[in-house]
Design a protein around this motif. Structure first.
Motif, PDB file in Angstrom:
ATOM      1  N   THR A   1     -18.774  -2.332  12.131  1.00  0.00           N
ATOM      2  CA  THR A   1     -18.450  -1.531  11.290  1.00  0.00           C
ATOM      3  C   THR A   1     -16.791  -1.314  10.447  1.00  0.00           C
ATOM      4  OG1 THR A   1     -19.147   0.227  12.013  1.00  0.00           O
ATOM      5  CG2 THR A   1     -20.935  -1.250  10.958  1.00  0.00           C
ATOM      6  N   TRP A   2     -16.474  -0.941   9.570  1.00  0.00           N
ATOM      7  CA  TRP A   2     -15.074  -0.888   9.558  1.00  0.00           C
ATOM      8  C   TRP A   2     -15.111   0.595   8.993  1.00  0.00           C
ATOM      9  CZ3 TRP A   2     -10.690  -3.990   9.476  1.00  0.00           C
ATOM     10  CH2 TRP A   2     -10.806  -5.067   9.199  1.00  0.00           C
ATOM     11  N   THR A   3     -14.251   1.244   9.692  1.00  0.00           N
ATOM     12  CA  THR A   3     -13.983   2.920   9.464  1.00  0.00           C
ATOM     13  C   THR A   3     -13.915   2.717   7.533  1.00  0.00           C
ATOM     14  OG1 THR A   3     -11.670   3.021   9.918  1.00  0.00           O
ATOM     15  CG2 THR A   3     -13.117   3.201  11.415  1.00  0.00           C
ATOM     16  N   SER A   4     -13.447   4.087   7.035  1.00  0.00           N
ATOM     17  CA  SER A   4     -13.221   4.160   5.457  1.00  0.00           C
ATOM     18  C   SER A   4     -10.932   3.761   5.834  1.00  0.00           C
ATOM     19  CB  SER A   4     -13.074   5.189   5.182  1.00  0.00           C
ATOM     20  OG  SER A   4     -14.561   5.868   4.923  1.00  0.00           O
ATOM     21  N   TRP A   5     -11.191   3.534   4.361  1.00  0.00           N
ATOM     22  CA  TRP A   5      -9.644   3.022   4.524  1.00  0.00           C
ATOM     23  C   TRP A   5      -8.961   4.914   4.089  1.00  0.00           C
ATOM     24  CZ3 TRP A   5      -7.671  -1.458   4.088  1.00  0.00           C
ATOM     25  CH2 TRP A   5      -8.183  -3.072   3.695  1.00  0.00           C
ATOM     26  N   THR A   6      -7.788   4.308   5.553  1.00  0.00           N
ATOM     27  CA  THR A   6      -7.516   5.091   4.994  1.00  0.00           C
ATOM     28  C   THR A   6      -6.212   5.857   3.363  1.00  0.00           C
ATOM     29  OG1 THR A   6      -5.547   4.190   5.402  1.00  0.00           O
ATOM     30  CG2 THR A   6      -6.268   4.824   7.857  1.00  0.00           C
ATOM     31  N   GLU A   7      -5.471   6.800   3.288  1.00  0.00           N
ATOM     32  CA  GLU A   7      -5.042   7.028   2.042  1.00  0.00           C
ATOM     33  C   GLU A   7      -3.708   6.418   1.613  1.00  0.00           C
ATOM     34  OE1 GLU A   7      -5.938   9.025  -0.216  1.00  0.00           O
ATOM     35  OE2 GLU A   7      -7.043   9.487   1.279  1.00  0.00           O
ATOM     36  N   TRP A   8      -3.159   5.864   0.832  1.00  0.00           N
ATOM     37  CA  TRP A   8      -2.144   4.734   0.416  1.00  0.00           C
ATOM     38  C   TRP A   8      -0.528   5.312   1.469  1.00  0.00           C
ATOM     39  CZ3 TRP A   8      -2.871  -0.037  -0.827  1.00  0.00           C
ATOM     40  CH2 TRP A   8      -3.635  -0.171  -1.239  1.00  0.00           C
ATOM     41  N   THR A   9      -0.392   4.207   1.752  1.00  0.00           N
ATOM     42  CA  THR A   9       1.806   5.250   2.498  1.00  0.00           C
ATOM     43  C   THR A   9       1.819   5.562   1.291  1.00  0.00           C
ATOM     44  OG1 THR A   9       2.063   3.140   2.875  1.00  0.00           O
ATOM     45  CG2 THR A   9       0.831   4.584   4.640  1.00  0.00           C
ATOM     46  N   PRO A  10       3.106   5.967   1.641  1.00  0.00           N
ATOM     47  CA  PRO A  10       4.076   6.453   0.272  1.00  0.00           C
ATOM     48  C   PRO A  10       4.881   4.938   0.162  1.00  0.00           C
ATOM     49  CG  PRO A  10       4.689   7.868   2.120  1.00  0.00           C
ATOM     50  CD  PRO A  10       3.790   6.915   2.574  1.00  0.00           C
ATOM     51  N   CYS A  11       5.203   4.811  -1.271  1.00  0.00           N
ATOM     52  CA  CYS A  11       5.575   3.955  -1.058  1.00  0.00           C
ATOM     53  C   CYS A  11       7.690   3.280  -0.447  1.00  0.00           C
ATOM     54  CB  CYS A  11       6.537   3.984  -3.094  1.00  0.00           C
ATOM     55  SG  CYS A  11       6.456   2.731  -3.337  1.00  0.00           S
ATOM     56  N   THR A  12       7.752   2.117  -0.129  1.00  0.00           N
ATOM     57  CA  THR A  12       8.837   1.758   0.332  1.00  0.00           C
ATOM     58  C   THR A  12      10.646   2.314  -0.849  1.00  0.00           C
ATOM     59  OG1 THR A  12       8.690   0.144   0.065  1.00  0.00           O
ATOM     60  CG2 THR A  12       7.849   0.379   2.309  1.00  0.00           C
ATOM     61  N   LYS A  13       9.819   2.168  -1.762  1.00  0.00           N
ATOM     62  CA  LYS A  13      10.807   2.424  -2.922  1.00  0.00           C
ATOM     63  C   LYS A  13      10.564   3.340  -3.672  1.00  0.00           C
ATOM     64  CE  LYS A  13      12.769  -2.542  -2.467  1.00  0.00           C
ATOM     65  NZ  LYS A  13      13.510  -3.615  -2.751  1.00  0.00           N
TER      66      LYS A  13
ATOM     67  N   MET B   1       6.444  -1.167  -1.692  1.00  0.00           N
ATOM     68  CA  MET B   1       5.184  -1.968  -1.839  1.00  0.00           C
ATOM     69  C   MET B   1       4.860   0.076  -0.652  1.00  0.00           C
ATOM     70  SD  MET B   1       3.152  -3.962  -1.429  1.00  0.00           S
ATOM     71  CE  MET B   1       4.323  -5.737  -1.505  1.00  0.00           C
ATOM     72  N   LYS B   2       3.656   0.048  -0.996  1.00  0.00           N
ATOM     73  CA  LYS B   2       2.637   0.731   0.027  1.00  0.00           C
ATOM     74  C   LYS B   2       1.284   0.471   0.598  1.00  0.00           C
ATOM     75  CE  LYS B   2      -0.271   1.931  -4.376  1.00  0.00           C
ATOM     76  NZ  LYS B   2      -0.159   2.807  -4.982  1.00  0.00           N
ATOM     77  N   THR B   3       0.777   0.657   1.989  1.00  0.00           N
ATOM     78  CA  THR B   3       0.011  -0.215   2.639  1.00  0.00           C
ATOM     79  C   THR B   3      -1.561   0.879   2.466  1.00  0.00           C
ATOM     80  OG1 THR B   3       1.230  -1.142   3.119  1.00  0.00           O
ATOM     81  CG2 THR B   3      -0.514  -0.972   4.884  1.00  0.00           C
ATOM     82  N   LYS B   4      -2.452   0.307   2.771  1.00  0.00           N
ATOM     83  CA  LYS B   4      -3.776   1.269   3.118  1.00  0.00           C
ATOM     84  C   LYS B   4      -4.557   0.766   4.660  1.00  0.00           C
ATOM     85  CE  LYS B   4      -7.057   0.928  -0.055  1.00  0.00           C
ATOM     86  NZ  LYS B   4      -8.031   1.325  -1.173  1.00  0.00           N
ATOM     87  N   LEU B   5      -4.857   1.535   5.515  1.00  0.00           N
ATOM     88  CA  LEU B   5      -5.522   0.550   6.654  1.00  0.00           C
ATOM     89  C   LEU B   5      -6.424   1.089   6.677  1.00  0.00           C
ATOM     90  CD1 LEU B   5      -2.442   1.298   9.206  1.00  0.00           C
ATOM     91  CD2 LEU B   5      -3.278  -0.941   8.054  1.00  0.00           C
TER      92      LEU B   5
END
Length: 199
Positions: free
Chosen positions: A149-161, A167-171
């Motif tokens: 099973t998946w964990t919940s998504w993390t919060e979005w990372t700060p935008c790279t610019k 680009m922003k990312t969540k895991l």
């Protein structure tokens, strides 16, 4: 000896007429044979045959029988003949099952699915009214192990610019059960998104 053992017979006895040597008349005046009734008691008799019993088998050769009773008057021997009659029945071949097929593939790889197998009843002829005993298919549970099973998504990372499209990312992480299927979770573990597109 009596002519019948029961039901009224007769028996007789005889004597001879003995002539004197110088006898002119050679006929005895009394009867030479007498008879009397004997065994006047009622004879034992069978009741009617019962109906046939149900055959011990529906196919493949069974046995059925019918019986009758001997009705005995007092002080009389048994009836002449059999009190039970038996014969073969349902000698036609029985329908038979084919071997089971292999189990089908499980409907799920984890968290409990089902699989089936089947067999066919082969009849001795097309007009046979007989059927094989038992079911023509079986079902069982399979792959009861828990799915990853998946964990919940993390919060979005700060935008790279701060502008001109960064680009922003969540895991998220795949949690694999300790026992059972070691396959990975379905889906993506990382998600990117364009951000701060203004110039």
């Amino acid at each position: 000896e009596c002519s019948l053992t029961c039901g009224g017979g007769t028996r007789s006895k005889r004597r001879e007429c003995v002539y004197p040597r110088n006898s002119v008349k050679n006929d005895c005046l009394e009867r030479l044979e007498i008879s009397e009734s004997c065994n006047q008691q009622v004879c034992p008799a069978f009741t009617e045959w019962t109906d046939w019993t149900e055959c011990t088998k529906t196919c493949g050769g069974g046995v059925r029988k019918k019986v009758r009773e001997c009705v005995l008057p007092k002080s009389v021997g048994g009836c002449l003949g059999d009190s039970e009659y038996e014969e073969a029945c349902n000698e036609q071949s029985c329908p038979v099952w084919t071997d089971w097929t292999e189990w089908t593939e499980c409907t799920k790889s984890c968290d409990g699915g089902t699989q089936r197998r089947e067999r066919k009843c082969v009849l001795p002829n097309e007009k046979s009214a007989l059927f094989c005993p038992g079911p023509d298919n079986e079902e069982r549970e399979c792959n009861l192990n828990r799915c990853p099973t998946w964990t919940s998504w993390t919060e979005w990372t700060p935008c790279t610019k701060t502008c001109n499209s960064g680009m922003k990312t969540k895991l998220r992480e795949c949690i694999i059960p300790k026992y059972g299927n070691q396959s990975l979770c379905e889906g993506e573990s990382l998600r990117n998104e364009v951000c701060n597109t203004e110039e």
